[in-house]
Scaffold this active site. Structure first.
Site, mmCIF file in Angstrom:
data_model
loop_
_atom_site.group_PDB
_atom_site.id
_atom_site.type_symbol
_atom_site.label_atom_id
_atom_site.label_comp_id
_atom_site.label_asym_id
_atom_site.label_seq_id
_atom_site.Cartn_x
_atom_site.Cartn_y
_atom_site.Cartn_z
ATOM 1 N N GLY A 7 10.983 -11.480 6.108
ATOM 2 C CA GLY A 7 9.913 -12.141 5.522
ATOM 3 C C GLY A 7 8.344 -11.643 5.735
ATOM 4 N N GLY A 10 5.588 -12.249 3.572
ATOM 5 C CA GLY A 10 4.955 -13.727 3.391
ATOM 6 C C GLY A 10 3.523 -13.638 4.344
ATOM 7 N N GLY A 13 4.469 -13.117 7.948
ATOM 8 C CA GLY A 13 5.208 -11.717 8.093
ATOM 9 C C GLY A 13 4.057 -10.640 7.962
ATOM 10 N N VAL A 55 18.070 -12.442 3.069
ATOM 11 C CA VAL A 55 18.629 -12.255 4.529
ATOM 12 C C VAL A 55 20.023 -12.947 4.601
ATOM 13 C CG1 VAL A 55 17.693 -14.609 5.291
ATOM 14 C CG2 VAL A 55 17.747 -12.527 7.023
ATOM 15 N N ALA A 76 12.010 -17.558 6.284
ATOM 16 C CA ALA A 76 12.722 -18.965 6.568
ATOM 17 C C ALA A 76 11.871 -19.915 5.430
ATOM 18 C CB ALA A 76 11.947 -19.568 7.807
ATOM 19 N N TYR A 176 13.707 -29.680 8.285
ATOM 20 C CA TYR A 176 12.821 -28.346 8.549
ATOM 21 C C TYR A 176 13.013 -28.218 10.318
ATOM 22 C CZ TYR A 176 9.576 -25.092 9.621
ATOM 23 O OH TYR A 176 8.568 -24.032 9.945
ATOM 24 N N LYS A 180 14.925 -25.336 12.484
ATOM 25 C CA LYS A 180 14.252 -24.350 13.323
ATOM 26 C C LYS A 180 14.967 -24.401 14.763
ATOM 27 C CE LYS A 180 11.475 -21.879 12.160
ATOM 28 N NZ LYS A 180 11.718 -20.726 11.360
ATOM 29 N N ARG A 244 -4.152 -31.654 16.680
ATOM 30 C CA ARG A 244 -2.921 -30.719 16.351
ATOM 31 C C ARG A 244 -3.734 -29.344 17.271
ATOM 32 N NH1 ARG A 244 -0.294 -34.101 14.477
ATOM 33 N NH2 ARG A 244 0.857 -34.161 12.660
#
Length: 353
Positions: A7, A10, A13, A55, A76, A176, A180, A244
């Site tokens: 990845g 991305g 990445g 992958v 991912a 999701y 993970k 957050r």
């Protein structure tokens, strides 16, 4: 050291690849360039060996692993899905992809891997109630419809949000999140079988230049930023008070490099999880307001709308990462928002191929 970044084309990445090159690592990238991640075809940085492939393809993975010392697994499908029809793609991309990668690493004798995990494995964050630490149940539709957004204890009493650490119970609450956590479990099984070393980095809300725009799978920072770029006002769900931890992509990249170095000295069979966050709490409303202010946009609109599967508050304690790996974030929220408000984003992507 030769590093394989899955990845690596991305958002996160690519930042890891750039940081690794800057410190002199030899880098190979494996990326499928799938259309719901990349709006156009990114060019790898000079000095990177690029392998175009999935992958989940064992032959491609085996070839990409040749001569590699350590793997940084970022590939991912990310974000909360549009609907449950996305579940097979999440499971295939994240769980099968990780299983194929680890199986080929076992065959190749590669024993070091850093896995990109997520804060979503915790479900709701940490809370303090009348009787001390507690983990609330998922919020009910009736409460959400009535605008009662904050979780309550079993007696309906108020709860105080707190920072969550890596020893907290794991409680994934959407597809999701389940994938993970499964990636972490697969890596743990691989370490036990091979004596390999695993670091799972549980990213909190990552933002920064180069985020993808205009996709339902993108993070909230990207969605707000994209709206402002279109001349629209950011629309904030619930009441905007969701807490957050927003962490700059450059700090996530440096955390990955620290984790890669840790794998070289850790005892065989070590499996270690680390939160990756700034350690400073902000609300989603504050994020929208900062981006609007620095881009000259209109004041955010608080809609009262909600998404089932979203959690109310989750903020990180990154003390373990600081203490054990010597890592520290280099970007403040204010400086990061000022940069991100006008930073270039990736081209719009296709939701499904």
């Amino acid at each position: 050291m030769r590093l394989l970044v899955t990845g690596g084309a991305g958002f996160i990445g690519g930042a890891i690849v750039t940081a690794a090159l800057e410190r002199g690592d030899s880098v190979r990238v494996l990326d499928s360039l799938r259309g719901d991640v990349h709006g156009d075809t990114p060019a790898p940085p000079p000095g990177v060996e690029f392998v175009h492939g999935d992958v989940r393809d064992a032959a491609v993975v085996a070839s990409a692993l040749e001569g590699v010392d350590v793997v940084c697994h970022q590939a991912a499908k990310v974000g909360l899905g549009v609907d449950f029809a996305d579940a097979p793609d999440y499971v295939s991309s994240n769980e099968l992809g990780t299983a194929v990668l680890l199986a080929e690493m076992a065959t190749a004798g590669i024993r070091r891997v850093v896995v990109a995990s997520s804060m979503v494995v915790y479900g709701e964050g940490a809370y303090l109630g009348a009787n001390g630490p507690t983990r609330p149940a998922p919020r009910s539709v009736a409460d959400l419809d009535a605008g009662r957004f904050d979780p309550r204890d079993e007696n309906g009493g108020p709860l105080e949000p707190a920072l969550i650490d890596e020893d907290a119970p794991l409680d994934p609450r959407n597809v999701y999140a389940i994938t993970k956590l499964t990636q972490e479990h697969l890596a743990t099984a691989w370490a036990r079988s091979t004596g390999g070393v695993v670091v799972a980095l549980r990213y909190h809300n990552v933002y920064g230049p180069g985020m993808p725009q205009n996709t339902p799978y993108a993070g909230v920072a990207s969605l707000f930023r994209s709206a402002l770029e279109r001349g629209e006002t950011p629309r904030v769900f619930e009441d905007g008070a969701q807490r957050r931890d927003f962490v700059h992509v450059g700090d996530v990249a440096s955390a990955n490099l620290a984790a890669i170095d840790f794998t070289a000295t850790a005892v065989d069979g070590t499996v270690r999880a680390f939160n990756v966050g700034s350690g400073v709490v902000h609300t989603i409303g504050e994020l929208a307001a900062q981006l609007s202010e620095h881009s000259g946009g209109g004041a955010p609109i608080v809609t009262g709308e909600y998404r089932l599967g979203d959690v109310r508050h989750i903020t990180a304690s990154s003390e373990r990462l600081r203490r054990e790996l010597g890592w520290a974030p280099a970007h403040t929220f204010e400086d990061g928002m000022r940069e991100f408000a006008t930073a270039p984003l990736r081209a719009a992507v296709r939701v499904r191929e």
